[in-house]
Design a protein around this motif. Structure first.
Motif, PDB file in Angstrom:
ATOM      1  N   ARG A  82      65.443  76.194  10.133  1.00  0.00           N
ATOM      2  CA  ARG A  82      65.158  75.268  11.236  1.00  0.00           C
ATOM      3  C   ARG A  82      66.089  74.069  11.124  1.00  0.00           C
ATOM      4  O   ARG A  82      66.260  73.503  10.035  1.00  0.00           O
ATOM      5  CB  ARG A  82      63.701  74.819  11.161  1.00  0.00           C
ATOM      6  CG  ARG A  82      63.288  73.884  12.270  1.00  0.00           C
ATOM      7  CD  ARG A  82      61.844  73.503  12.153  1.00  0.00           C
ATOM      8  NE  ARG A  82      61.657  72.614  11.005  1.00  0.00           N
ATOM      9  CZ  ARG A  82      60.499  72.064  10.661  1.00  0.00           C
ATOM     10  NH1 ARG A  82      59.411  72.341  11.333  1.00  0.00           N
ATOM     11  NH2 ARG A  82      60.423  71.272   9.616  1.00  0.00           N
ATOM     12  N   GLY A  88      64.838  71.216  16.564  1.00  0.00           N
ATOM     13  CA  GLY A  88      64.084  72.176  15.773  1.00  0.00           C
ATOM     14  C   GLY A  88      64.487  73.622  16.022  1.00  0.00           C
ATOM     15  O   GLY A  88      63.704  74.532  15.797  1.00  0.00           O
ATOM     16  N   LYS A  90      65.692  77.306  15.671  1.00  0.00           N
ATOM     17  CA  LYS A  90      65.449  78.181  14.526  1.00  0.00           C
ATOM     18  C   LYS A  90      66.356  79.400  14.548  1.00  0.00           C
ATOM     19  O   LYS A  90      66.791  79.844  15.601  1.00  0.00           O
ATOM     20  CB  LYS A  90      63.991  78.643  14.524  1.00  0.00           C
ATOM     21  CG  LYS A  90      62.999  77.525  14.307  1.00  0.00           C
ATOM     22  CD  LYS A  90      61.585  78.067  14.336  1.00  0.00           C
ATOM     23  CE  LYS A  90      60.563  76.970  14.221  1.00  0.00           C
ATOM     24  NZ  LYS A  90      60.381  76.215  15.446  1.00  0.00           N
TER      25      LYS A  90
END
Length: 189
Positions: A82, A88, A90
């Motif tokens: 992440r 954020g 991923k």
């Protein structure tokens, strides 16, 4: 094939990759994205994914052990990377690793991908790796082999020159008075 040979691997997969949950919910369908959503904020650990141009590339990492093992005790994992920024974003990896592999080791191996991509980019830019219009497998294979051999030669030459320049610089700082002389000879007249 790799698992039968007990060859560890790291395979990048999409967030929507089909997989089974495992354990007591073995037949329940899921995806890496759904499994990553079940982590608590404390489950993420910061590790470097290798060196970048501006220092270590830091990401948050988490892993989920898959319930399958091989004959040699090798373990299956789902590794999630992440970004530490607010996005954020991923990335997901399926891993087949020796028993006892740490999260830091898995993150470092997943981070090797950048070095490989940089190598291919350099081969494309400097040596024309992507400029092949071969119409047969043999022609393509010869072009790729020649480009990769040339890249290996140039990389070794570059590393030797950097090492030589570094050792010359440190010997001059030590007060040895030695200076490096580089003589250039023309290849053609």
């Amino acid at each position: 094939m790799l698992e039968a040979r007990e060859q560890p691997y790291v395979l990048a997969v999409r967030g929507a990759h089909f997989m089974r949950r495992g354990g007591d919910r073995l037949f329940e369908e899921t995806s890496p994205e759904e499994l990553a959503g079940e982590f608590e904020p404390d489950d993420w650990v910061c590790h470097a994914a290798g060196e970048g141009a501006k220092g270590p590339r830091l990401y948050d990492w988490a892993r989920i052990r898959r319930p399958w093992t091989s004959k040699g005790g090798f373990e299956h994992w789902l590794l999630i990377r992440r970004k530490r920024s607010t996005s954020g974003e991923k990335a997901y990896y399926l891993i087949f690793a020796p028993p006892g592999s740490s999260l830091a080791e898995l993150a470092a191996v997943a981070g090797l991908r950048w070095a490989i991509e940089e190598c291919f980019e350099r081969a494309k830019d400097d040596l024309g790796l992507d400029h092949c219009e071969a119409r047969s497998w043999h022609g393509w294979h010869r072009h790729m082999s020649l480009c990769m051999a040339a890249l290996a030669f140039l990389s070794k030459l570059s590393a030797d020159l950097r090492r030589s320049a570094w050792s010359n610089r440190t010997s001059r700082r030590a007060g040895s008075g030695a200076t490096a002389r580089i003589t250039m000879t023309p290849l053609s007249t």
